[in-house]
Design an enzyme around this catalytic site. Structure first.
Site, PDB file in Angstrom:
ATOM      1  N   GLN A  84     -34.389  35.848 -34.982  1.00 21.19           N
ATOM      2  CA  GLN A  84     -34.013  35.258 -36.160  1.00 21.19           C
ATOM      3  C   GLN A  84     -34.232  36.219 -37.503  1.00 21.19           C
ATOM      4  O   GLN A  84     -34.383  35.755 -38.594  1.00 21.19           O
ATOM      5  CB  GLN A  84     -34.746  33.834 -36.518  1.00 21.19           C
ATOM      6  CG  GLN A  84     -34.458  32.816 -35.593  1.00 21.19           C
ATOM      7  CD  GLN A  84     -34.910  31.476 -35.850  1.00 21.19           C
ATOM      8  OE1 GLN A  84     -34.817  30.840 -36.920  1.00 21.19           O
ATOM      9  NE2 GLN A  84     -36.168  31.050 -35.233  1.00 21.19           N
ATOM     10  N   ASP A  88     -45.826  32.970 -41.876  1.00 19.75           N
ATOM     11  CA  ASP A  88     -44.717  32.659 -41.242  1.00 19.75           C
ATOM     12  C   ASP A  88     -43.315  33.418 -41.270  1.00 19.75           C
ATOM     13  O   ASP A  88     -43.435  34.237 -42.227  1.00 19.75           O
ATOM     14  CB  ASP A  88     -44.275  31.216 -41.609  1.00 19.75           C
ATOM     15  CG  ASP A  88     -43.483  30.110 -40.682  1.00 19.75           C
ATOM     16  OD1 ASP A  88     -43.206  30.676 -39.736  1.00 19.75           O
ATOM     17  OD2 ASP A  88     -43.324  29.210 -41.114  1.00 19.75           O
ATOM     18  N   GLU A  89     -42.649  33.291 -40.528  1.00 23.20           N
ATOM     19  CA  GLU A  89     -41.320  34.111 -40.711  1.00 23.20           C
ATOM     20  C   GLU A  89     -41.544  35.700 -40.802  1.00 23.20           C
ATOM     21  O   GLU A  89     -40.815  36.225 -41.617  1.00 23.20           O
ATOM     22  CB  GLU A  89     -40.341  33.868 -41.913  1.00 23.20           C
ATOM     23  CG  GLU A  89     -40.147  32.133 -41.880  1.00 23.20           C
ATOM     24  CD  GLU A  89     -38.987  31.810 -41.271  1.00 23.20           C
ATOM     25  OE1 GLU A  89     -38.283  32.670 -40.413  1.00 23.20           O
ATOM     26  OE2 GLU A  89     -38.465  30.561 -40.963  1.00 23.20           O
ATOM     27  N   LYS A 139     -43.395  26.939 -34.181  1.00 17.32           N
ATOM     28  CA  LYS A 139     -44.019  28.113 -34.691  1.00 17.32           C
ATOM     29  C   LYS A 139     -44.761  27.843 -36.190  1.00 17.32           C
ATOM     30  O   LYS A 139     -45.715  27.990 -36.335  1.00 17.32           O
ATOM     31  CB  LYS A 139     -43.152  29.501 -35.085  1.00 17.32           C
ATOM     32  CG  LYS A 139     -42.784  30.053 -33.688  1.00 17.32           C
ATOM     33  CD  LYS A 139     -41.966  31.252 -34.274  1.00 17.32           C
ATOM     34  CE  LYS A 139     -40.738  31.177 -34.863  1.00 17.32           C
ATOM     35  NZ  LYS A 139     -39.741  30.186 -34.030  1.00 17.32           N
ATOM     36  N   THR A 140     -43.970  26.971 -37.055  1.00 13.54           N
ATOM     37  CA  THR A 140     -44.551  26.690 -38.227  1.00 13.54           C
ATOM     38  C   THR A 140     -45.555  25.370 -37.977  1.00 13.54           C
ATOM     39  O   THR A 140     -46.557  25.429 -38.505  1.00 13.54           O
ATOM     40  CB  THR A 140     -43.365  26.359 -38.933  1.00 13.54           C
ATOM     41  OG1 THR A 140     -42.332  27.314 -39.333  1.00 13.54           O
ATOM     42  CG2 THR A 140     -43.861  25.679 -40.441  1.00 13.54           C
ATOM     43  N   ARG A 170     -30.413  25.083 -36.009  1.00 13.87           N
ATOM     44  CA  ARG A 170     -30.830  24.189 -37.162  1.00 13.87           C
ATOM     45  C   ARG A 170     -30.546  22.719 -36.445  1.00 13.87           C
ATOM     46  O   ARG A 170     -31.192  22.015 -37.391  1.00 13.87           O
ATOM     47  CB  ARG A 170     -30.186  24.372 -38.458  1.00 13.87           C
ATOM     48  CG  ARG A 170     -30.431  25.672 -38.847  1.00 13.87           C
ATOM     49  CD  ARG A 170     -31.838  26.014 -39.072  1.00 13.87           C
ATOM     50  NE  ARG A 170     -32.126  26.918 -38.034  1.00 13.87           N
ATOM     51  CZ  ARG A 170     -33.417  27.188 -37.605  1.00 13.87           C
ATOM     52  NH1 ARG A 170     -34.298  26.683 -38.423  1.00 13.87           N
ATOM     53  NH2 ARG A 170     -33.766  27.848 -36.781  1.00 13.87           N
TER      54      ARG A 170
HETATM   55  P1  ATP Z   1     -37.944  27.959 -36.723  1.00 10.94           P
HETATM   56  O1  ATP Z   1     -37.874  28.944 -35.815  1.00 10.94           O
HETATM   57  O2  ATP Z   1     -36.516  27.278 -36.871  1.00 10.94           O
HETATM   58  O3  ATP Z   1     -38.592  28.139 -37.824  1.00 10.94           O
HETATM   59  P2  ATP Z   1     -40.185  26.764 -35.653  1.00 10.94           P
HETATM   60  O4  ATP Z   1     -40.578  27.670 -34.338  1.00 10.94           O
HETATM   61  O5  ATP Z   1     -41.023  26.920 -36.768  1.00 10.94           O
HETATM   62  O6  ATP Z   1     -38.729  26.783 -35.888  1.00 10.94           O
HETATM   63  P3  ATP Z   1     -41.070  23.883 -36.038  1.00 10.94           P
HETATM   64  O7  ATP Z   1     -40.197  23.882 -37.243  1.00 10.94           O
HETATM   65  O8  ATP Z   1     -42.665  24.396 -36.053  1.00 10.94           O
HETATM   66  O9  ATP Z   1     -40.456  25.324 -35.180  1.00 10.94           O
HETATM   67  O10 ATP Z   1     -40.847  22.883 -34.839  1.00 10.94           O
HETATM   68  C1  ATP Z   1     -39.426  22.399 -34.531  1.00 10.94           C
HETATM   69  C2  ATP Z   1     -39.748  20.862 -34.388  1.00 10.94           C
HETATM   70  O11 ATP Z   1     -40.252  20.640 -33.206  1.00 10.94           O
HETATM   71  C3  ATP Z   1     -40.238  20.199 -35.611  1.00 10.94           C
HETATM   72  O12 ATP Z   1     -39.530  18.861 -35.721  1.00 10.94           O
HETATM   73  C4  ATP Z   1     -41.794  19.940 -35.101  1.00 10.94           C
HETATM   74  O13 ATP Z   1     -42.426  18.836 -35.539  1.00 10.94           O
HETATM   75  C5  ATP Z   1     -41.358  19.478 -33.476  1.00 10.94           C
HETATM   76  N1  ATP Z   1     -42.511  19.919 -32.509  1.00 10.94           N
HETATM   77  C6  ATP Z   1     -43.087  21.375 -32.378  1.00 10.94           C
HETATM   78  N2  ATP Z   1     -43.963  21.176 -31.319  1.00 10.94           N
HETATM   79  C7  ATP Z   1     -44.145  19.981 -31.017  1.00 10.94           C
HETATM   80  C8  ATP Z   1     -44.935  19.238 -30.075  1.00 10.94           C
HETATM   81  N3  ATP Z   1     -45.701  19.693 -29.426  1.00 10.94           N
HETATM   82  N4  ATP Z   1     -44.651  17.871 -29.973  1.00 10.94           N
HETATM   83  C9  ATP Z   1     -43.606  17.120 -30.569  1.00 10.94           C
HETATM   84  N5  ATP Z   1     -42.923  17.884 -31.588  1.00 10.94           N
HETATM   85  C10 ATP Z   1     -43.165  19.235 -31.529  1.00 10.94           C
HETATM   86 MG    MG Z   2     -40.529  27.544 -38.613  1.00 10.24          MG
END
Ligand code: ATP
Ligand code: MG
Length: 743
Positions: free
Chosen positions: A259, A228-229, A43-44, A619
């Site tokens: 979350q 975000d969030e 997402k981020t 995490r």
């Molecule tokens: P959270 O809900 O915990 O905030 P999130 O959904 O924001 O998580 P991110 O932090 O953006 O998730 O991504 C999680 C991990 O996966 C990061 O290390 C990110 O770089 C990696 N990632 C996300 N998408 C890809 C992709 N398409 N290819 C490779 N790595 C990825």
């Molecule tokens: Mg995130």
């Protein structure tokens, strides 16, 4: 033609490292977009790439972008990631937290916001002090309506966007009193040109509502708003966003209903559902592939969160490795838990990993002390994230100040800290006079207090208050003299009024402070008990207290690892949101601690705890340890604990139990879990012969039989704690105790 190809080539790097769903979100033409997805699904990352996409592919000016996230650290990281991706910096782009951005608006439009140009922010402490002053003027009974409660009331109203005049009520005592205070508080803030944290958001919102031309200006400027969030936005934050995006600007929010962990602070998970109806044309993108965790970790998280009802529902998968099983450790007690963690950390670091890739997570701040001590003992740098280290916390410093005065009345810092904490009517003016006397007589503040009372330098009310303080400390000192260290601490915590002081504050933070005070008693009781029966080392009670206080200041003075130093990360589960680590320890999984006892008996509370556990598990990238203690010293007492229901909600086949009682045996792992039962060889060197393990039955020549509870130190310094059937618990020096291992 050439130009298009150039553009296509130019933006490919933004999309290449994304999956199809992520690409759809990043390049979406939708006016409003909700990205609803589980932890670690990117997402981020999507949000960051979306901004890059806007700038690069859609040639949006950085001035038109507003990105909001939850913490300043996250905001800094977000900007950093965009700039890294695009290899340039974007000064004009607004990236920040709700508070930071709203504050910026108010600075630019102070006049229209009805503020003086030099308005200043009241932090939580200032706010409380102001409310106390107001309550005194209004002659509010502090016992009945504690200032902290009023503060909480005012802040919650502001979070809901309500001013005193907008609040409907049935003229009940409570609301009427709170409203009187709220009104007087609003007036005082206006007169003084002050705004509190809640006011920043509320004012910024009102600024737009009251000044259509300003709103229009920002609506025209911020064509692209990204959040975000989103699951943790509260009412006023969401209203602010809606107004800004209202005129048909692009709005993208990303979040995960699973979350949402700030319900207790007014966050509304419902905003996610609401979004669809407030922005009827919105698209929803779901991301389902998790890139963060091994499949074992991810499955554990999925199975756990499936126990919650009323979820929006998601299906997270990974094509990554299965990874190791989740290790579950049943510790004997909290010290054993900490020691286990440090041991595992050391092993892992020996494998060439970085300390900052490991995190220790806990539900409650008070848990950090035992962990900190275990880390300090082996000299492993650590950083407490979003919190003070135990001995630096306000409530702990206050309690220690009382203990310090028992040892030394002339400790001026201690007097300064607690002369009016809890409040006993010694105001700033009186304290000034006392300082003055101290300067004139070149004496300590304590002596100056005595002087000031004797020479009637103070008003009779102030003088009585100061006298009461002197007497309190003298009485405490007398009462504590015969007591053991932990009893002294318990006595101080009880009779200083510090607990009541925080009880009156109400709210989550106050609860944490009280838990910390209770944890202090625990800290002293494990420091306690020199129990050197064999050698009869005579340490007087007061020397022992002084030794403890020294240790506490050393711990506190030992600054946190430098920002740049590679350090293990310690934090509450709440602060861990959005972050990721190779190795995660999820600690204290016990009923009553996690889920927390305050949230266990209602479904909403319990589900929020479960989401918090979901945040914790997710995490971890590679390896997750979960641990709980069979018994934990809480509030000074040893409690037998039941494992958290969350452990049982993770399927057995994903978990491997690390059993202390079976992993420790005679020949293996001499470095952990066991202490050598040595004897002196002819050359005086230690010869380890047998291992002794926690829970083992042993016999002692004088005290009879008992069970090993704990141990510390190594070699000739090793000490064990044995709970003897006949005489109770004793600490013994191994090399003298001549314990016989039974069975
Ligand atoms: P959270 O809900 O915990 O905030 P999130 O959904 O924001 O998580 P991110 O932090 O953006 O998730 O991504 C999680 C991990 O996966 C990061 O290390 C990110 O770089 C990696 N990632 C996300 N998408 C890809 C992709 N398409 N290819 C490779 N790595 C990825
Ligand atoms: Mg995130």
């Amino acid at each position: 033609m050439e130009k298009i190809e150039y553009a296509a080539m130019d933006v490919s790097y933004i999309l290449d490292s994304l999956n199809e769903q992520q690409r759809n979100a990043v390049a979406s033409p939708a006016q409003s977009l909700l990205v609803l997805a589980g932890a670690g699904s990117g997402k981020t990352r999507v949000l960051v790439h979306r901004i890059a996409w806007l700038l690069q592919a859609e040639h949006v000016s950085p001035f038109s972008v507003l990105a909001v996230t939850f913490t300043n650290k996250a905001a800094r990281e977000m900007r950093g990631r965009i700039e890294e991706l695009m290899e340039q910096s974007f000064g004009g782009m607004w990236v920040g937290t709700f508070h930071g951005l709203a504050h910026r608006l108010l600075r630019s439009h102070w006049q229209e916001a009805g503020l003086p140009e030099d308005f200043h922010i009241l932090d939580a402490d200032d706010q409380l002090r102001l409310i106390k002053r107001i309550n005194r003027t209004l002659q509010i009974d502090e016992e009945r309506w504690p200032a902290k409660q009023c503060q909480w009331y005012i802040n919650s109203q502001k979070d809901e966007g309500l001013r005193a005049d907008n609040i409907e009520h049935f003229d009940d005592d409570y609301t009427r009193t709170m409203l009187d205070i709220y009104k007087a508080y609003e007036e005082a803030c206006d007169r003084g040109g002050m705004i509190d944290f809640g006011e920043i958001l509320l004012r910024a919102h009102e600024l737009w509502l009251k000044n259509p031309q300003i709103l229009q200006h920002y609506q025209q400027r911020f064509q692209y708003v990204l959040v975000d969030e989103f699951q943790d936005t509260n009412t006023i934050q969401y209203a602010w966003l809606r107004v800004l995006a209202g005129a048909g600007n692009q709005l993208m929010v990303v979040g995960d209903d699973d979350q949402s962990i700030y319900g207790w602070r007014g966050a509304r998970i419902e905003n996610i559902q609401q979004f669809g109806s407030d922005f009827p044309d919105s698209d929803i993108v779901r991301l389902e592939q998790n890139y963060r965790s091994t499949s074992n970790i991810l499955n554990a998280a999925n199975k756990l969160i499936a126990h919650n009802q009323g979820r929006l529902g998601k299906n997270l998968w990974t094509d990554g490795a299965e990874g190791e099983l989740i290790s579950l450790y049943e510790a004997f007690n909290e010290q054993d838990e900490a020691r286990f963690i440090v041991d595992r950390l050391q092993d892992w670091l020996n494998g060439g990993n970085r300390r900052s890739d490991a995190a220790i997570l806990y539900r409650s701040n008070a848990q950090s002390r035992e962990l900190e001590e275990a880390l300090l003992r082996v000299g492993m740098p650590y950083r407490i994230y979003g919190g003070h280290r135990f001995y630096e916390r306000l409530e702990i410093k206050n309690a220690l100040s009382y203990l310090r005065l028992l040892v030394n009345r002339h400790d001026d810092t201690a007097v300064e800290r607690i002369i009016n904490v809890p409040t006993r009517g010694i105001g700033g003016k009186t304290i000034d006079t006392i300082r003055q006397v101290a300067r004139e007589h070149n004496c300590s503040l304590w002596q100056a207090c005595v002087e000031a009372v004797n020479q009637t330098l103070l008003s009779s009310r102030a003088s009585n208050a100061v006298l009461a303080f002197l007497q309190l400390i003298d009485e405490m000192s007398k009462a504590c003299e015969p007591l053991e260290l932990h009893e002294k601490a318990a006595y101080i915590v009880k009779h200083s009024g510090l607990v009541q002081h925080h009880e009156k504050e109400g709210g989550e933070k106050a609860r944490a402070r009280i838990e910390n005070l209770e944890e202090l008693i625990t800290a002293t009781s494990s420091f306690d008990d020199p129990g050197m029966d064999e050698e009869e080392i005579d340490v007087s009670a007061s020397t022992f207290l002084a030794a403890f206080l020294d240790q506490a200041s050393l711990d506190a003075g030992d600054t946190q690892a430098e920002e740049s130093e590679d350090a293990v990360q310690l934090m509450t589960l709440h602060s861990a949101k959005g972050l990721e680590f190779q190795l995660v320890f999820l600690t204290g999984l016990e009923e009553g601690l996690f889920p927390h006892k305050m949230s266990m008996d209602n479904l909403a509370g319990l589900e929020e705890e479960r989401r918090l556990c979901y945040v914790g598990i997710t995490r971890a990238k590679n390896k997750l340890y979960m641990s709980y203690a069979e018994s934990r010293r809480m509030h000074g007492d040893v409690n037998l604990c039941r494992p958290s229901r969350f452990i049982k909600e993770v399927p057995n086949e994903l978990v491997e139990e690390v059993r202390l009682k079976t992993t420790i045996n005679r020949s293996h792992m001499p470095s952990r879990g066991g202490v050598a039962l040595g004897h002196k060889s002819a050359h005086g060197a230690e010869v380890p012969e047998t291992q002794i393990s926690l829970g083992q039955r042993v016999a002692h020549g004088k005290f009879g039989e008992g069970v090993v509870l704990n141990y510390e130190g190594q070699g000739s310094n090793a000490r064990v704690q044995v709970n003897f059937d006949a005489v109770g618990s004793k600490w013994l020096v191994m090399s003298y105790a001549k314990l016989e291992v039974l069975g």
